[in-house]
Design a protein around this motif. Structure first.
Motif, PDB file in Angstrom:
ATOM      1  N   CYS A 194       3.902   7.966   0.321  1.00  0.00           N
ATOM      2  CA  CYS A 194       2.998   7.292   1.448  1.00  0.00           C
ATOM      3  C   CYS A 194       3.562   6.135   1.515  1.00  0.00           C
ATOM      4  CB  CYS A 194       1.349   7.596   0.780  1.00  0.00           C
ATOM      5  SG  CYS A 194       0.414   6.658   2.112  1.00  0.00           S
ATOM      6  N   THR A 195       3.637   5.504   2.813  1.00  0.00           N
ATOM      7  CA  THR A 195       4.264   4.361   3.045  1.00  0.00           C
ATOM      8  C   THR A 195       3.161   3.319   3.392  1.00  0.00           C
ATOM      9  OG1 THR A 195       6.246   5.487   3.782  1.00  0.00           O
ATOM     10  CG2 THR A 195       5.973   3.040   4.638  1.00  0.00           C
ATOM     11  N   PHE A 196       2.946   2.377   3.151  1.00  0.00           N
ATOM     12  CA  PHE A 196       2.060   1.411   3.305  1.00  0.00           C
ATOM     13  C   PHE A 196       2.610   0.467   4.280  1.00  0.00           C
ATOM     14  CE2 PHE A 196       0.188   3.140  -0.635  1.00  0.00           C
ATOM     15  CZ  PHE A 196      -1.316   3.089  -0.159  1.00  0.00           C
ATOM     16  N   SER A 197       3.929   0.002   4.082  1.00  0.00           N
ATOM     17  CA  SER A 197       4.653  -0.853   4.679  1.00  0.00           C
ATOM     18  C   SER A 197       6.228  -0.796   4.194  1.00  0.00           C
ATOM     19  CB  SER A 197       4.419  -2.359   4.342  1.00  0.00           C
ATOM     20  OG  SER A 197       4.471  -2.936   3.345  1.00  0.00           O
ATOM     21  N   GLY A 198       7.223  -1.117   4.746  1.00  0.00           N
ATOM     22  CA  GLY A 198       8.526  -1.164   4.228  1.00  0.00           C
ATOM     23  C   GLY A 198       8.735  -2.546   3.312  1.00  0.00           C
ATOM     24  N   ALA A 199       9.583  -2.320   2.258  1.00  0.00           N
ATOM     25  CA  ALA A 199       9.810  -3.217   1.447  1.00  0.00           C
ATOM     26  C   ALA A 199      11.155  -2.718   0.620  1.00  0.00           C
ATOM     27  CB  ALA A 199       8.679  -3.508   0.380  1.00  0.00           C
ATOM     28  N   VAL A 200      12.027  -3.714   0.172  1.00  0.00           N
ATOM     29  CA  VAL A 200      13.010  -3.596  -0.650  1.00  0.00           C
ATOM     30  C   VAL A 200      12.769  -4.074  -1.978  1.00  0.00           C
ATOM     31  CG1 VAL A 200      15.243  -4.014  -1.007  1.00  0.00           C
ATOM     32  CG2 VAL A 200      14.678  -3.785   1.302  1.00  0.00           C
ATOM     33  N   ARG A 201      12.699  -3.318  -3.011  1.00  0.00           N
ATOM     34  CA  ARG A 201      12.355  -3.545  -4.350  1.00  0.00           C
ATOM     35  C   ARG A 201      13.573  -4.173  -5.132  1.00  0.00           C
ATOM     36  NH1 ARG A 201       7.656  -0.661  -5.032  1.00  0.00           N
ATOM     37  NH2 ARG A 201       7.689   1.239  -3.339  1.00  0.00           N
ATOM     38  N   GLY A 202      13.294  -5.236  -5.926  1.00  0.00           N
ATOM     39  CA  GLY A 202      14.259  -5.681  -6.797  1.00  0.00           C
ATOM     40  C   GLY A 202      14.071  -5.139  -8.420  1.00  0.00           C
ATOM     41  N   ALA A 203      14.892  -5.627  -9.339  1.00  0.00           N
ATOM     42  CA  ALA A 203      14.700  -5.208 -10.813  1.00  0.00           C
ATOM     43  C   ALA A 203      13.322  -5.571 -11.107  1.00  0.00           C
ATOM     44  CB  ALA A 203      15.617  -6.087 -11.582  1.00  0.00           C
TER      45      ALA A 203
ATOM     46  N   ALA B 290      25.790   7.505  -2.384  1.00  0.00           N
ATOM     47  CA  ALA B 290      25.116   5.930  -2.617  1.00  0.00           C
ATOM     48  C   ALA B 290      23.679   5.700  -2.057  1.00  0.00           C
ATOM     49  CB  ALA B 290      26.205   4.914  -1.849  1.00  0.00           C
ATOM     50  N   TYR B 291      23.402   6.386  -0.866  1.00  0.00           N
ATOM     51  CA  TYR B 291      21.888   6.077  -0.276  1.00  0.00           C
ATOM     52  C   TYR B 291      21.201   7.007  -1.240  1.00  0.00           C
ATOM     53  CZ  TYR B 291      24.051   4.299   4.137  1.00  0.00           C
ATOM     54  OH  TYR B 291      24.768   3.579   4.938  1.00  0.00           O
ATOM     55  N   THR B 292      21.529   8.000  -1.967  1.00  0.00           N
ATOM     56  CA  THR B 292      20.670   8.889  -2.759  1.00  0.00           C
ATOM     57  C   THR B 292      20.374   7.936  -3.736  1.00  0.00           C
ATOM     58  OG1 THR B 292      21.546  10.947  -2.073  1.00  0.00           O
ATOM     59  CG2 THR B 292      20.226  10.743  -3.980  1.00  0.00           C
ATOM     60  N   GLU B 293      21.169   7.233  -4.316  1.00  0.00           N
ATOM     61  CA  GLU B 293      20.732   6.242  -5.373  1.00  0.00           C
ATOM     62  C   GLU B 293      20.062   5.028  -5.047  1.00  0.00           C
ATOM     63  OE1 GLU B 293      24.719   4.990  -7.331  1.00  0.00           O
ATOM     64  OE2 GLU B 293      25.157   6.921  -7.788  1.00  0.00           O
ATOM     65  N   ARG B 294      20.191   4.689  -3.966  1.00  0.00           N
ATOM     66  CA  ARG B 294      19.765   3.421  -3.281  1.00  0.00           C
ATOM     67  C   ARG B 294      18.134   3.795  -2.760  1.00  0.00           C
ATOM     68  NH1 ARG B 294      18.619  -1.636  -4.604  1.00  0.00           N
ATOM     69  NH2 ARG B 294      18.157  -2.830  -2.429  1.00  0.00           N
ATOM     70  N   GLN B 295      17.861   4.895  -2.275  1.00  0.00           N
ATOM     71  CA  GLN B 295      16.858   5.123  -1.489  1.00  0.00           C
ATOM     72  C   GLN B 295      15.633   4.808  -2.576  1.00  0.00           C
ATOM     73  OE1 GLN B 295      14.433   7.713  -2.065  1.00  0.00           O
ATOM     74  NE2 GLN B 295      13.133   6.982  -0.517  1.00  0.00           N
ATOM     75  N   PRO B 296      15.426   5.139  -3.827  1.00  0.00           N
ATOM     76  CA  PRO B 296      14.215   5.009  -4.469  1.00  0.00           C
ATOM     77  C   PRO B 296      13.709   3.371  -4.689  1.00  0.00           C
ATOM     78  CG  PRO B 296      15.535   6.258  -5.724  1.00  0.00           C
ATOM     79  CD  PRO B 296      16.354   5.928  -4.493  1.00  0.00           C
ATOM     80  N   TRP B 297      14.449   2.495  -3.915  1.00  0.00           N
ATOM     81  CA  TRP B 297      14.419   1.182  -4.312  1.00  0.00           C
ATOM     82  C   TRP B 297      13.734   0.512  -2.925  1.00  0.00           C
ATOM     83  CZ3 TRP B 297      14.870  -1.086  -8.948  1.00  0.00           C
ATOM     84  CH2 TRP B 297      15.352  -0.287  -9.918  1.00  0.00           C
ATOM     85  N   VAL B 298      13.756   1.491  -1.940  1.00  0.00           N
ATOM     86  CA  VAL B 298      13.286   1.132  -0.592  1.00  0.00           C
ATOM     87  C   VAL B 298      12.114   1.654  -0.084  1.00  0.00           C
ATOM     88  CG1 VAL B 298      13.945   0.692   1.703  1.00  0.00           C
ATOM     89  CG2 VAL B 298      15.693   0.391  -0.106  1.00  0.00           C
ATOM     90  N   SER B 299      10.955   1.444  -0.001  1.00  0.00           N
ATOM     91  CA  SER B 299       9.783   1.869   0.493  1.00  0.00           C
ATOM     92  C   SER B 299       9.920   1.804   1.977  1.00  0.00           C
ATOM     93  CB  SER B 299       8.788   1.155   0.193  1.00  0.00           C
ATOM     94  OG  SER B 299       7.474   1.489   0.648  1.00  0.00           O
ATOM     95  N   GLY B 300       9.603   3.182   2.476  1.00  0.00           N
ATOM     96  CA  GLY B 300       9.335   3.410   4.060  1.00  0.00           C
ATOM     97  C   GLY B 300      10.661   3.758   4.279  1.00  0.00           C
TER      98      GLY B 300
END
Length: 508
Positions: free
Chosen positions: A188-197, A480-490
């Protein structure tokens, strides 16, 4: 005695080093004070009753198992204090770490004028949970008063919840969850966000003296449990915020099926992922009915292998472009033993582990004469609405269930998140796409010079088609996108990629 780890213990170790498994804490005042020896004896008697306190994890790097020893696995420290306000407040301080390969628990005895005035017992979540926190509080309180533990010889122990005893049930229920969640919304997307460590969490603790009675009245009027009222209210609120009404939420109050289960420390609560097939036109009454129906089915299948389930859900052929993450967590406590009244606001930092399926919005409800609610919000949530405001909106929604259950959630005096207007719904993953987050995902991979994207209709929903300027081939970019996607909301992994090289004038 040595046992295989059960399904709940494997979940707690999933993608987490043993020493970083979180802990539960029991905190007790001793107003008149007791000698250190008497308190030590009480802790030893507590461990005699509960095998969980005589436990440790063995061979964590190879074949991890659960060992129960004859003596307590509890480290005890004595801390001298001059004033009672020197005792840490467990609601705002970082938890005491416990290394389960050495000890099940750590106890700190706070002494003043030679007597113990406070006991703080911290137990690894590999051996106890938030539900058994109250059990430990009641039992230790009785021992410190010089009273016996009621029903001590009938307590269920580690062996009652060992994997070899529950293995067949675990496998059947895991298959049940696979069938239920196979086509559920991935997030469920509340807003887009890029997560760090690490992620900054904002926490608000609020109280209300009237809400317990009002929820009780709504429960009787609607013919559902108080838990279903809270869950339906939170589901409706998330729908108002985001426009996404078909949701999966996680509840962590499962697998307590009788009084003996409730009195066992070794019975670790197992989260269940409850699919609510909500629709925008649902009335509050209808949403409560949907939650009740889904919850009853879910909690009767509460013993399952969540690690195996999450790995199955996140296999590439089932991901549909996004890692699985529930819309919200609801921890509905049935008692308040051993928990200090929560107050105020604070911020916390936590390590980000997307594969653990942790929700960006978590609510803990502690009923009582005064109901305590703790709202924890990750950045995708608090960027649009602070946790204190969410708590106020939740109370407003709960009251509507009693006052006018036949209204629809969108008629409540609660505004959607500003980000909701720009979300693109209908993707085959069930994820609402934030355009800025989607572009951030596409350009976050090394070697990508530029990117754009569009959507196209497919048989199972919208598909995201990307055009990327890079030297890598489409298969490399997809990995690469499959590995990265979990860190990007939305954002979702593109369903199709066209790679072009402007300098060479080529396209793949």
């Amino acid at each position: 005695m040595i046992f295989e780890l059960n399904h709940a213990q494997r979940r707690n170790l999933y993608q987490t080093p043993p020493e970083r498994v979180y802990t539960i804490t029991v905190s007790l005042d001793i107003p008149g004070g007791l000698p250190v020896r008497q308190v030590r004896n009480a802790l030893a008697q507590l461990a005699d009753v509960h095998e969980a306190l005589r436990s440790r994890l063995i061979d964590p790097g190879g074949h991890p198992r659960h060992e129960v020893t004859a003596a307590a696995r509890c480290e005890i420290a004595v801390c001298l204090i001059r004033r009672m306000d020197e005792i840490p407040d467990i609601t705002v301080t970082d938890p005491v770490p416990v290394d389960p390969t050495e000890h099940a628990a750590r106890a700190t005895l706070y002494t003043r004028h030679g007597l113990v005035r406070h006991v703080m017992l911290t137990v690894s979540h590999l051996f106890a949970d938030g539900m058994s926190q109250g059990v430990l509080h009641r039992d230790l309180s009785a021992l410190l008063r010089g009273e016996p533990i009621v029903g001590a010889d009938r307590r269920r122990q580690v062996s009652d919840y060992a994997d070899d005893r529950l293995g067949d049930v675990t496998r059947r229920n895991t298959e049940y969850w696979q069938a239920v969640l196979a086509d559920a919304p991935r997030a469920c997307t509340f807003s887009g966000a890029v997560r760090g460590a690490e992620e900054l969490l904002r926490v608000s603790r609020r109280t209300d003296r009237r809400i317990r009675g009002e929820v009780g009245e709504a429960s009787r009027e609607l013919g559902v449990s108080p838990f279903a009222v809270w869950a339906a209210a939170l589901s409706a609120l998330v729908g108002v915020y985001t426009g996404q009404h078909r949701q999966v939420f996680r509840s962590v109050s499962a697998n307590r099926f009788d009084d003996a289960d409730a009195a066992a420390v070794a019975n670790l609560a197992q989260p269940v992922y409850i699919l609510v097939d909500g629709e925008p036109g649902d009335t509050l009454r209808r949403r409560a009915e949907r939650v009740l129906e889904a919850s009853l089915a879910a909690h009767t299948h509460g013993v399952f292998d969540s690690v195996a389930l999450l790995e199955w859900l996140n296999e590439r052929e089932r991901r549909r472009g996004a890692v699985f993450r529930p819309a919200f967590d609801l921890n509905f406590l049935v008692h308040d033993d051993g928990l200090l009244p929560p107050v105020g606001d604070d911020v916390q930092r936590c390590r980000v582990t997307p594969g653990r399926a942790t929700a960006d919005l978590a609510v803990q409800v502690q009923p009582g004469p005064t109901t305590h609610v703790r709202v924890t919000a990750g950045e995708p949530v608090w960027a649009g609405r602070g946790p204190g405001d969410i708590a106020a909106d939740l109370f407003e929604t709960l009251r509507a269930f009693g006052d006018d259950p036949d209204r629809v959630p969108d008629d409540l005096p609660i505004s959607p998140l500003v980000t909701a207007a720009r979300l693109i719904t209908g993707h085959r993953s069930g994820v609402a796409i934030d355009p800025e987050a989607q572009l951030a995902l596409l350009t976050s991979v090394a070697g990508v010079r530029a990117a754009d994207w569009t959507t196209a209709d497919g048989r199972d929903g919208l598909r995201v088609l990307a055009r990327v300027a890079a030297e890598a081939c489409p298969d490399e970019l997809m990995r690469a996108y499959t590995e990265r996607q979990p860190w990007v909301s939305g954002a979702v992994v593109p369903d199709g990629i066209v790679v072009y090289d402007a300098a060479k004038g080529t396209m793949r």
